[in-house]
Design an enzyme around this catalytic site. Structure first.
Site, mmCIF file in Angstrom:
data_model
loop_
_atom_site.group_PDB
_atom_site.id
_atom_site.type_symbol
_atom_site.label_atom_id
_atom_site.label_comp_id
_atom_site.label_asym_id
_atom_site.label_seq_id
_atom_site.Cartn_x
_atom_site.Cartn_y
_atom_site.Cartn_z
ATOM 1 N N ASP A 224 -24.157 -15.904 22.220
ATOM 2 C CA ASP A 224 -22.775 -16.375 22.268
ATOM 3 C C ASP A 224 -22.188 -16.539 20.867
ATOM 4 O O ASP A 224 -22.875 -16.944 19.926
ATOM 5 C CB ASP A 224 -22.749 -17.733 22.992
ATOM 6 N N GLU A 292 -22.107 -11.223 21.732
ATOM 7 C CA GLU A 292 -20.677 -11.450 21.928
ATOM 8 C C GLU A 292 -20.001 -11.404 20.564
ATOM 9 O O GLU A 292 -20.136 -12.325 19.759
ATOM 10 C CB GLU A 292 -20.419 -12.799 22.587
#
Length: 575
Positions: A224, A292
């Site tokens: 993330d 990401e």
């Protein structure tokens, strides 16, 4: 896999050479299905999805043809940002269950032949974590676990933050703590304190988190918020973006040259890749790293790393989200596909993302009529396919009032601007059937309201219908097993302003052609520009609003397409 991507420029098309015959790894042939745990299936009636609910519904993913499940965070958390504010990286939050429940889920996935990938959230922790509490108290080695900075003072002697950096959720990225007489950095919510990767203790701590879950048998990680790991050590102010619609308190007001994609970030990714590759050396099983990375294309591509120091197996390709919308024409689609393909380093692997928990749903961004066409792009272009839960049935955003808004990005924006920032509409519960709460939960109140359209739009109804988004999706996943899709060349072609087409061709195998009418008018096109495609084609699968059925004949040189119609064509009715 050197020399895979060979590009040849043509008039309005670009050819991508076929991949040499070799065995592809599981992560290259699989579809990764993102489960947002809070919204997938509630097994205990508290209105929030959980691990046992996911385990009970894995049969659906097996039926759909999914090869890998990626779980959004399930770790112990105060849930300020619904699991992305982690208090304990090596335990499961009671909302979702226990480590024993995780084991049950994992065992069920193995029974079904489904890989399990976890969300790894390395940029920050909750400010309620033991690490932060000890850092606040200056207890070593935790003293420097976070980005602590002394204050500045204005001309009147008032304490002010050290610079102008802004949080992604609005307001200053700095929070004062009197206990330390310092500010700490938070790129997101105030409760999400940024970890300090200049500390070797933090680096090793987070590697130990990876090792913990690898030792429990997970098959990889989605990492993330990768761009945020490091910041400018000189703490320089960021320049204004010049975006006219951004308020001074909003992140878009600045250009983030000092807080995102710094050189050390790439090195950190390469260290994590080395760690998972060491695990592979033990048993021969690849553990995937998916990144990401919302960033300019050159910075995104750098996350692939090099032959000597590989980075992630792939950074997520968000171009179908960031660069296109319902008004984009075929030339824009062509340019966007090649923006990734043409910039990808030699020998690397592509992927295609059309939605996730942070983006409005495909059916809401492009319209329900183009759901199947977008799924055709995501699944039949070269590379790994990514699906956000609900896209297989064409779920749409729900309207969420400000009083029902729970996303901190939306709440912080206030009642006048919350709809610009809230991610709640795309996070509503999965619509299983037309029973109470769409079969998601027996609770009288779910954590987000179920979309009111669930009586008509649900999985059970689409399984029963002769034609449905779900059945189109199933066929697309089945097609991904074909060598033509896994290893075939790519040739793209904007056949008109509104019709985008591409072909996948592999010597000795049946070719596959995808043609999508993006417009609202009937289109007549000729696909003769696509090489190695027979004149007589047949429909393998059609979008649900198409008047054609599987097996219908189509002439390559004269195709009439209904508005928004999307077709997968081949040279035989069955592949």
């Amino acid at each position: 896999m050197k020399g895979i991507w060979v590009v040849v420029a043509l008039t309005l098309e670009v050819a991508l050479a076929a991949i040499p015959e070799e065995t592809l790894d599981w992560w290259q042939t699989s579809v990764f299905y993102q489960v947002y745990p809070r919204s997938f299936k509630d097994s205990d009636g508290d209105g929030i999805g959980d691990l046992n609910g996911i385990a009970d519904k894995l049969g659906h993913l097996k039926d759909a043809g999914i090869g890998a499940v990626w779980l959004s965070p399930i770790y112990k958390s105060p849930m300020v940002d619904f699991g992305y504010d982690i208090a304990n990286f090596t335990d499961v939050d009671p909302i979702f269950g226990t480590l024993e429940d995780f084991n049950r889920l994992q065992n069920r996935a193995k029974e079904l032949g489904i890989k399990l990938v976890l969300d790894f959230v390395p940029n920050h922790s909750s400010n309620e974590s033991d690490w932060f509490v000890k850092s606040l108290q200056r207890i070593d080695p935790y003293t420097e676990y976070y980005v602590w900075v002394d204050p500045k003072y204005d001309a009147e002697g008032n304490r002010i933050p050290p610079n102008n950096w802004l949080s992604e959720f609005g307001g200053s990225a700095w929070e004062w703590r009197a206990e330390r007489q310092q500010y700490y950095l938070h790129a997101f919510a105030v409760q999400q304190a940024d970890l300090n990767y200049n500390s070797p203790y933090v680096v090793e701590e987070m590697k130990n988190v990876l090792r913990f879950w690898l030792d429990r048998g997970v098959d990889g990680f989605r990492i993330d918020a990768v761009p945020y790991l490091f910041e400018d050590p000189e703490l320089r102010d960021e320049p204004l973006s010049g975006k006219p619609d951004a308020l001074p308190s909003e992140s878009q007001y600045l250009t983030h040259i000092y807080t995102q994609n710094l050189p050390k970030t790439y090195d950190m990714i390469q260290q994590w890749r080395q760690l998972v590759d060491e695990k592979k050396a033990e048993d021969g099983q690849t553990r995937v790293l998916m990144l990401e990375t919302y960033a300019p294309i050159d910075k995104v591509m750098a996350y692939y790393g090099s032959e000597e120091r590989p980075g992630g197996h792939f950074p997520f390709n968000f171009l179908l989200i960031s660069d296109l919308n319902k008004d984009s024409n075929a030339y824009a689609f062509n340019e966007t596909v090649h923006k990734w393909i043409d910039n990808m380093p030699e020998g690397r692997w592509a992927n295609w993302v059309i939605g996730n928990h942070d983006q409005h749903r495909v059916a809401s961004r492009y319209g329900p009529e183009l759901v199947d066409g977008l799924n055709m792009l995501a699944q039949l272009l070269p590379g790994s396919g990514i699906t956000y839960n609900g896209e297989e049935i064409g779920m749409v955003d729900a309207h969420i009032s400000f009083s029902d808004t729970v996303d901190p990005a939306g709440r912080n924006a206030g009642p006048e601007r919350y709809e610009l920032f809230s991610r709640d509409p795309e996070r509503t519960p999965f619509q299983w059937d037309d029973t109470f709460n769409s079969g998601f939960s027996t609770s009288n109140r779910t954590w987000l309201p179920v979309n009111s359209n669930y009586h008509q739009l649900n999985l059970a109804a689409q399984k029963e219908a002769p034609v449905s988004h779900y059945k189109v999706y199933q066929r697309l996943i089945e097609l991904r097993k074909q060598p033509t899709v896994q290893r075939g060349s790519l040739q793209t072609y904007p056949a008109s302003e509104k019709v985008f087409a591409f072909s996948r061709v592999l010597s000795g195998k049946i070719p596959i052609v995808v043609v999508i009418n993006l417009g609202s008018e009937t289109e007549h096109v000729n696909l003769d520009a696509l090489a190695d495609i027979p004149e007589n084609l047949v429909v393998d699968v059609a979008s649900i609003y198409s008047s054609r059925v599987a097996g219908a004949s189509v002439s390559r040189s004269d195709i009439t397409l209904d508005p928004k119609e999307a077709l997968v064509l081949t040279s035989a009715s069955q592949i």
